[in-house]
Design a protein around this motif. Sequence first.
Motif, PDB file in Angstrom:
ATOM      1  N   GLY A 112      35.485 -13.350 -18.693  1.00  0.00           N
ATOM      2  CA  GLY A 112      34.983 -13.298 -18.727  1.00  0.00           C
ATOM      3  C   GLY A 112      33.769 -12.288 -19.751  1.00  0.00           C
ATOM      4  N   VAL A 113      32.722 -11.466 -18.791  1.00  0.00           N
ATOM      5  CA  VAL A 113      31.964 -10.226 -19.822  1.00  0.00           C
ATOM      6  C   VAL A 113      31.678  -8.984 -18.946  1.00  0.00           C
ATOM      7  CG1 VAL A 113      30.389 -12.326 -20.368  1.00  0.00           C
ATOM      8  CG2 VAL A 113      30.033 -11.086 -18.673  1.00  0.00           C
ATOM      9  N   ILE A 114      31.325  -7.938 -19.801  1.00  0.00           N
ATOM     10  CA  ILE A 114      30.835  -6.694 -19.654  1.00  0.00           C
ATOM     11  C   ILE A 114      29.690  -6.761 -20.221  1.00  0.00           C
ATOM     12  CG2 ILE A 114      31.421  -4.469 -20.166  1.00  0.00           C
ATOM     13  CD1 ILE A 114      33.873  -4.498 -21.033  1.00  0.00           C
ATOM     14  N   PHE A 115      28.727  -6.131 -18.116  1.00  0.00           N
ATOM     15  CA  PHE A 115      27.424  -6.187 -19.269  1.00  0.00           C
ATOM     16  C   PHE A 115      26.701  -4.658 -18.168  1.00  0.00           C
ATOM     17  CE2 PHE A 115      27.553  -8.501 -14.954  1.00  0.00           C
ATOM     18  CZ  PHE A 115      26.090  -7.563 -14.354  1.00  0.00           C
ATOM     19  N   LYS A 116      25.758  -4.644 -18.784  1.00  0.00           N
ATOM     20  CA  LYS A 116      25.267  -2.603 -18.314  1.00  0.00           C
ATOM     21  C   LYS A 116      23.999  -2.985 -18.089  1.00  0.00           C
ATOM     22  CE  LYS A 116      27.705   0.782 -21.566  1.00  0.00           C
ATOM     23  NZ  LYS A 116      27.896   0.997 -22.932  1.00  0.00           N
ATOM     24  N   ASP A 117      23.691  -2.374 -16.935  1.00  0.00           N
ATOM     25  CA  ASP A 117      22.450  -2.370 -16.490  1.00  0.00           C
ATOM     26  C   ASP A 117      21.260  -1.642 -16.701  1.00  0.00           C
ATOM     27  OD1 ASP A 117      22.384   0.388 -15.002  1.00  0.00           O
ATOM     28  OD2 ASP A 117      23.135  -0.918 -12.592  1.00  0.00           O
ATOM     29  N   ALA A 118      20.178  -0.811 -16.446  1.00  0.00           N
ATOM     30  CA  ALA A 118      19.312  -0.628 -16.966  1.00  0.00           C
ATOM     31  C   ALA A 118      19.523   1.075 -16.645  1.00  0.00           C
ATOM     32  CB  ALA A 118      17.656   0.216 -16.241  1.00  0.00           C
ATOM     33  N   PHE A 119      20.422   1.827 -16.518  1.00  0.00           N
ATOM     34  CA  PHE A 119      21.101   2.834 -15.609  1.00  0.00           C
ATOM     35  C   PHE A 119      21.887   3.105 -16.762  1.00  0.00           C
ATOM     36  CE2 PHE A 119      19.428   2.578 -11.039  1.00  0.00           C
ATOM     37  CZ  PHE A 119      18.028   3.734 -11.434  1.00  0.00           C
ATOM     38  N   GLY A 120      22.566   2.467 -17.547  1.00  0.00           N
ATOM     39  CA  GLY A 120      23.795   1.898 -18.066  1.00  0.00           C
ATOM     40  C   GLY A 120      25.260   1.544 -17.426  1.00  0.00           C
ATOM     41  N   ILE A 121      25.048   1.831 -16.745  1.00  0.00           N
ATOM     42  CA  ILE A 121      26.216   1.418 -15.329  1.00  0.00           C
ATOM     43  C   ILE A 121      27.043  -0.160 -15.673  1.00  0.00           C
ATOM     44  CG2 ILE A 121      26.754   1.009 -13.129  1.00  0.00           C
ATOM     45  CD1 ILE A 121      24.302   2.513 -12.140  1.00  0.00           C
ATOM     46  N   MET A 122      27.894  -0.269 -16.285  1.00  0.00           N
ATOM     47  CA  MET A 122      28.615  -1.184 -16.614  1.00  0.00           C
ATOM     48  C   MET A 122      29.349  -2.160 -15.420  1.00  0.00           C
ATOM     49  SD  MET A 122      32.885  -1.312 -18.989  1.00  0.00           S
ATOM     50  CE  MET A 122      31.472  -0.357 -20.163  1.00  0.00           C
ATOM     51  N   HIS A 123      29.165  -3.097 -15.660  1.00  0.00           N
ATOM     52  CA  HIS A 123      29.605  -4.387 -14.691  1.00  0.00           C
ATOM     53  C   HIS A 123      30.481  -4.858 -15.216  1.00  0.00           C
ATOM     54  CE1 HIS A 123      26.111  -3.092 -11.886  1.00  0.00           C
ATOM     55  NE2 HIS A 123      25.205  -3.096 -12.998  1.00  0.00           N
ATOM     56  N   ARG A 124      30.941  -5.803 -14.289  1.00  0.00           N
ATOM     57  CA  ARG A 124      31.636  -6.834 -14.794  1.00  0.00           C
ATOM     58  C   ARG A 124      31.474  -7.970 -14.731  1.00  0.00           C
ATOM     59  NH1 ARG A 124      36.900  -5.204 -18.349  1.00  0.00           N
ATOM     60  NH2 ARG A 124      36.783  -3.667 -18.928  1.00  0.00           N
ATOM     61  N   ALA A 125      31.984  -9.341 -14.876  1.00  0.00           N
ATOM     62  CA  ALA A 125      31.610 -10.296 -14.552  1.00  0.00           C
ATOM     63  C   ALA A 125      32.807 -11.755 -14.800  1.00  0.00           C
ATOM     64  CB  ALA A 125      30.401 -11.230 -14.666  1.00  0.00           C
ATOM     65  N   TYR A 126      33.522 -12.116 -13.845  1.00  0.00           N
ATOM     66  CA  TYR A 126      34.475 -13.049 -14.446  1.00  0.00           C
ATOM     67  C   TYR A 126      34.904 -14.475 -14.117  1.00  0.00           C
ATOM     68  CZ  TYR A 126      37.066  -8.569 -14.825  1.00  0.00           C
ATOM     69  OH  TYR A 126      37.470  -7.331 -15.043  1.00  0.00           O
ATOM     70  N   LEU A 127      35.117 -15.326 -14.849  1.00  0.00           N
ATOM     71  CA  LEU A 127      35.161 -16.496 -14.581  1.00  0.00           C
ATOM     72  C   LEU A 127      36.231 -17.072 -13.046  1.00  0.00           C
ATOM     73  CD1 LEU A 127      35.346 -18.359 -18.168  1.00  0.00           C
ATOM     74  CD2 LEU A 127      33.519 -18.160 -16.519  1.00  0.00           C
ATOM     75  N   ASN A 128      35.865 -17.643 -12.413  1.00  0.00           N
ATOM     76  CA  ASN A 128      36.489 -18.166 -11.244  1.00  0.00           C
ATOM     77  C   ASN A 128      37.489 -18.891 -11.569  1.00  0.00           C
ATOM     78  OD1 ASN A 128      35.157 -16.791  -9.193  1.00  0.00           O
ATOM     79  ND2 ASN A 128      33.694 -19.118  -8.763  1.00  0.00           N
ATOM     80  N   LYS A 129      38.651 -18.498 -11.115  1.00  0.00           N
ATOM     81  CA  LYS A 129      40.376 -19.282 -12.225  1.00  0.00           C
ATOM     82  C   LYS A 129      40.063 -20.873 -11.562  1.00  0.00           C
ATOM     83  CE  LYS A 129      43.583 -15.268 -11.324  1.00  0.00           C
ATOM     84  NZ  LYS A 129      43.012 -14.621 -13.391  1.00  0.00           N
ATOM     85  N   LYS A 130      39.301 -21.657 -12.492  1.00  0.00           N
ATOM     86  CA  LYS A 130      39.774 -23.270 -12.425  1.00  0.00           C
ATOM     87  C   LYS A 130      39.494 -23.672 -13.888  1.00  0.00           C
ATOM     88  CE  LYS A 130      37.649 -27.150 -10.316  1.00  0.00           C
ATOM     89  NZ  LYS A 130      36.491 -27.081  -9.176  1.00  0.00           N
ATOM     90  N   SER A 131      40.190 -24.336 -14.229  1.00  0.00           N
ATOM     91  CA  SER A 131      40.516 -24.938 -15.749  1.00  0.00           C
ATOM     92  C   SER A 131      38.372 -25.161 -16.504  1.00  0.00           C
ATOM     93  CB  SER A 131      41.100 -26.045 -15.738  1.00  0.00           C
ATOM     94  OG  SER A 131      40.492 -27.375 -15.448  1.00  0.00           O
ATOM     95  N   LYS A 132      37.692 -26.046 -15.202  1.00  0.00           N
ATOM     96  CA  LYS A 132      36.681 -26.282 -16.100  1.00  0.00           C
ATOM     97  C   LYS A 132      35.578 -24.856 -16.195  1.00  0.00           C
ATOM     98  CE  LYS A 132      37.668 -30.018 -17.902  1.00  0.00           C
ATOM     99  NZ  LYS A 132      38.202 -30.425 -19.116  1.00  0.00           N
TER     100      LYS A 132
END
Length: 575
Positions: A251-271
């Motif tokens: 996954g990754v951590i990213f911030k928007d223009a307000f400085g608010i943190m979001h997280r994005a994860y990979l769906n659970k699949k090997s590829k």
Amino acid sequence: MGWWLKQFTLPFLAWSLIFNGLSYSEQVPKYTFMKDATSAPPILSYDYIIIGGGTCGCPLAATLSQGARVLVLERGGSPYINPEKIDINNFVNSLSDITPSSFAQQFISRDGVLNARARVLGGGSVLNAGFYSRASSKYIRESGWNETLAKESYKWVEKKVVFEPPMMQWQSAVRNGLIEVGVLPYNGFNLDHMHGTKVGGTIFDKNGKRHTAADLLEYAEPRRISVYLHATVHKILFNYNTEKRRPQAYGVIFKDAFGIMHRAYLNKKSKNEIILSAGAIGSPQLLMLSGIGPASHLHVHGIKVVLDQPLVGQGMADNPMNVVVVPSPIPVEVSLVQTVGITRFGSFIEAASGLSFGHSWSERLQGIFEFVSNQTLQHSMFPTKTKESIADTIGSLTNPTLKGGVILEKIMGPRSTGHLELLTNNPNDNPSVTFNYFKDPADLRMCVEGMKTIIDVINSNAFSKFRYHNMPVQALIDFMLHLPMNSRPKHSSAAYSLEQYCIDTVLTIWHYHGGCQSGKVVDHNFKVIGVEALRVIDGSTFYRSPGTNPQATVMMLGRYMGEKILKKRFFHGKK
């Protein structure tokens, strides 16, 4: 000033969109799947997370969306907000813009050369001079790429964004001058890389409108792709794969223009994978910020080491550019690179004309240098007052619009390389970059030969109507030594030595590469060596710049690797 920009720029941008009564996606109707990151949920999950919606990231995302769910996180804004800003007449102004909302982020390399890196959907294709030319067959073979798939991928790009340029007076004169001085054969309009003189493709249409890698998102499956703008990734997340005995990105951590943190994860699949396409500056920088890099350097910045990889940030290179400005006694058209002379000694000759600088270009260059120097606390090294004595006799060069043009040369390769290091732990800050221009003597020899060719073209019969005959080329070279082209020290001997002229007046042509090189940081499939579920696909993996200009090959690579990844994913799913 730098502190103020960091604290208030992005929040101000986000609030301004809200107070205007329109969401970001409503202001930019180009794609329904493109939104500002302030509208993103706190947690997202996708099959592929692409960091960087640039020249490579856009075609890669469009292709992967044909068979998987794709998230694109782009730290910049949309090129569709104000298309006039990036048309051919505003090339210089857009590239040199130092306002907080600019598409270009300026930095000065440790070599004292002013540079710019893109922060916009479409990446460098939104800022560059538009020239489109494929890599040579030899380059493709040596890179280990499938020639048939590479050719198909080039054509996929070209259907959407490439045009034959209108050859007007200035470009025609340079073309004819190159032929006259022996840069042969003449290959006409051609997208392939071959020795001699040719007219290449352009991403500007007949009306001067720029078409960028962002336009390749028109190929995307809109139900399976999300593009978030002003989404700055701060860190790639890893866990430990006990079966493979190595770190695995999830996954990754990213911030928007307000400085608010979001997280994005990979769906659970090997590829499923995270793909870094943040460019030659951003990709090695983000690997280091995420804990992949030289352990000793990461420890200095308090970064937990995920993988000690001393080759991250190494092999940084930029093709050096040197120019001669030629004032014209007759009006010239606005043109960017269309003609190229591909010499056998390793130098490429190109040209542009009628460039607009908004105000005196000497003042503009010095102003940009001082602004960036103040931000980074680097000394600008300019004299108190820029010398402009020669400018009095060449008045067109101090006007907002250049009444003439430039003929430039860049060298093949280059052989000289440097390195990249972190300055701070903030991904919005520029890292420290050293390119070591002309460290290898072979690079300097190619520059000298290229400069000799430029001088011959200026003195050719074909170019005669575009030069003042009472102004020898030496006077033009003398003038260049008095302009704030870079912050390197100038030598009086440069007026009489082309070697010293190349060293003293070197500029960037924005063809950065290296930092995550294939065979050192990534394998032949662009997978980060020693890590699972993470690839780097962009120009940071190159050892040298492809062809005369890299953008064609970088866009091709996005399509090429998207096709390869989907094919493997499909057949894996059938097993």
